[in-house]
Design an enzyme around this catalytic site. Structure first.
Site, PDB file in Angstrom:
ATOM      1  N   TYR A 198      39.306  59.421  62.897  1.00  0.00           N
ATOM      2  CA  TYR A 198      40.376  59.890  62.133  1.00  0.00           C
ATOM      3  C   TYR A 198      41.539  59.203  63.218  1.00  0.00           C
ATOM      4  CZ  TYR A 198      41.631  61.774  57.804  1.00  0.00           C
ATOM      5  OH  TYR A 198      41.722  61.696  56.459  1.00  0.00           O
ATOM      6  N   GLU A 227      45.476  59.140  62.686  1.00  0.00           N
ATOM      7  CA  GLU A 227      46.852  59.341  62.150  1.00  0.00           C
ATOM      8  C   GLU A 227      47.711  58.907  63.219  1.00  0.00           C
ATOM      9  OE1 GLU A 227      47.170  63.032  60.403  1.00  0.00           O
ATOM     10  OE2 GLU A 227      46.001  62.237  58.758  1.00  0.00           O
ATOM     11  N   ASP A 273      56.269  37.971  49.619  1.00  0.00           N
ATOM     12  CA  ASP A 273      54.932  38.890  49.194  1.00  0.00           C
ATOM     13  C   ASP A 273      53.778  37.553  49.301  1.00  0.00           C
ATOM     14  OD1 ASP A 273      52.796  39.922  48.433  1.00  0.00           O
ATOM     15  OD2 ASP A 273      53.621  40.689  46.357  1.00  0.00           O
ATOM     16  N   THR A 323      48.372  40.447  51.628  1.00  0.00           N
ATOM     17  CA  THR A 323      47.071  41.116  51.641  1.00  0.00           C
ATOM     18  C   THR A 323      46.281  40.535  52.803  1.00  0.00           C
ATOM     19  OG1 THR A 323      45.940  39.608  50.226  1.00  0.00           O
ATOM     20  CG2 THR A 323      46.715  41.331  49.096  1.00  0.00           C
ATOM     21  N   LYS A 373      42.751  37.549  50.630  1.00  0.00           N
ATOM     22  CA  LYS A 373      42.811  36.455  49.905  1.00  0.00           C
ATOM     23  C   LYS A 373      42.486  35.075  50.727  1.00  0.00           C
ATOM     24  CE  LYS A 373      45.342  39.278  46.309  1.00  0.00           C
ATOM     25  NZ  LYS A 373      46.390  39.482  45.523  1.00  0.00           N
ATOM     26  N   ARG A 429      39.286  43.663  52.769  1.00  0.00           N
ATOM     27  CA  ARG A 429      40.317  43.932  51.820  1.00  0.00           C
ATOM     28  C   ARG A 429      41.447  44.739  52.554  1.00  0.00           C
ATOM     29  NH1 ARG A 429      38.210  42.056  47.491  1.00  0.00           N
ATOM     30  NH2 ARG A 429      40.204  42.690  46.369  1.00  0.00           N
TER      31      ARG A 429
END
Ligand code: PLP
Length: 414
Positions: free
Chosen positions: A46, A48, A193, A220, A223, A229
């Site tokens: 974790y 954060e 984008d 992203t 791609k 991903r």
């Protein structure tokens, strides 16, 4: 693996990917190093917050990973700030909208039937209930030219806060300078984008919107960029905007970052900084152009009239009387995966549209050059013209399998 049912499914998917040809323009194959980082023990952690300011202990190594990912991303896209925490492209877009606008504000994006993405305001999305989306379109579907005059007129009238460039099914390069000029005139931010074409920009095969005054690039990482991903938000040089983005991604929108994925993003960016990646990016476009030409030579109408990028959009219903769904199914039967797609001003319905969309990133990663791509396109046309001929389909399937075997999915690229 001790979970046999899952192991079996993973093996089957490996086989499917190895034996077929992947022409879905948003898909690709990652390197073994990217897979390794993605499957590393960072998945246990974790973290954060951001490097140097975390809410949990034990961050000696996570900070190093995230700092490297940020540094490489900025180098790759020539910008000052990067947030590498978005879990995927859609969350990156949504977090950006919330960071830079108030509910009810207006966003101008590409018409969805002309190539825009769901996150640019499709009525089925939650964000379409919160922000107001307005559209621009192509002026000429046969050339793909955007109607910049109308864009300016509508923007002057509607005063959007954001003008979004970028698309999921559009085949021409945009005039970024025009976008920036219009955005400046109406006091909007110009945002690209680049989910689909980030790899083309990073590899120098397409222009970088930052060089034309864009404020942000959203993307992203899986791609054309050929990473895990994930998503990412890049800010050219405005610290105030970058701070708003960081605050909205966490704690505004997401919880803990996927540190294993961020490690894999860093590996991907490292690969994308190499000369081999430049070659790959250039080859993607050469390959797509060769395939587009085969379709045009066979009198199949292409939206935009051809392609400047990795993607081809063909009106198979208008040209051959084969619906998009039929085309997708019959090509699947011979080992070619692609997707049916609405075309601009499509007379048919989304579940059985007029078009198919296909692209070259994955087969280029596999090592296909113009010669192989030309052959694949010829085989596709042959199947589409003979969709009920079992014998032809069998022989094509055999040839596709042989091609796939000759070009195994590589484990490394540099
Ligand atoms: C793919 C895509 C996205 C969404 O990415 P996900 O990772 O699927 O959430 C956003 N914008 C554009 C233009 C895309 O093509």
């Amino acid at each position: 693996m001790r979970d046999k049912p899952i192991e079996k499914l993973i093996k089957s998917e490996e086989k499917r990917q190895a034996e077929g040809l992947e022409l879905i323009p948003s898909e690709n194959y990652v390197s073994e190093d990217v897979l390794k980082a993605n499957g590393s023990v960072f998945t246990n952690k974790y973290s954060e917050g951001y490097p140097g300011r975390r809410y949990y202990g034990g961050q000696e190594f996570t900070d190093g990973v995230e700092r490297l990912a940020i540094e490489r991303a900025c180098k790759l896209f020539n910008c000052k700030y990067a947030n590498v925490q978005p879990h995927a492209g859609a969350p990156a877009n949504v977090a950006t909208y919330f960071a830079l606008m108030e509910p009810g504000d207006t966003i101008m994006g590409m018409d969805l039937s002309h190539g825009g993405h769901l996150t640019h305001g499709h009525p089925v999305t939650y964000i379409s209930k919160i922000f107001r989306f307005i559209r621009y379109k192509m002026k000429n579907i046969e050339t793909g030219e955007i109607d910049y005059e109308e864009m300016l007129e509508v923007a002057m009238r509607e005063k959007p806060k954001i003008i979004m460039a970028g698309y999921s099914a559009y085949t021409r390069e945009l005039d970024y300078a025009k976008f920036s000029e219009i955005a400046k005139k109406v006091g909007a931010l110009a945002i690209m984008d680049a989910a689909h074409i980030a790899g083309l920009i990073a590899g120098g095969a397409h222009k970088n919107p930052f060089d034309y005054g864009f404020d942000l690039i959203l993307t992203t990482t899986h791609k054309t960029l050929r990473g895990p991903r994930g998503g990412m938000i890049l800010t050219r040089d405005n610290e105030e905007i970058a701070k708003k983005i960081d605050k909205m991604v966490f704690p505004g929108f997401q919880g803990g970052p996927l540190m294993n994925t961020i490690a894999a993003k860093a590996v991907c960016f490292g690969e994308a900084l190499t000369p081999a990646f430049k070659k790959y990016a250039t080859q993607i476009i050469k390959n797509a152009r060769v395939m587009a030409k085969v379709f045009l030579d066979n009198k199949i109408r292409l939206i935009g009239g051809g392609t400047d990028n990795h993607c081809v959009l063909a009106d198979v219903y208008g040209s051959l009387g084969v619906t998009g769904k039929e085309a997708q199914t019959v090509l699947d039967e011979v080992g070619i995966t692609l997707n049916m797609n609405m075309i601009a001003d499509d007379p048919r319905k989304p579940l059985d549209p007029s078009g198919i969309r296909f692209g070259t990133p994955a087969i280029t990663t596999r090592g296909f050059k113009e010669k192989e791509c030309k052959r694949v396109a010829e085989l596709m046309v042959k199947v589409l013209k003979n969709k009920d001929n079992k014998k032809i389909k069998e022989s094509v399937h055999k040839e596709i399998k042989a091609l796939a075997k000759k070009f195994p999915i590589p484990k490394k690229f540099v």
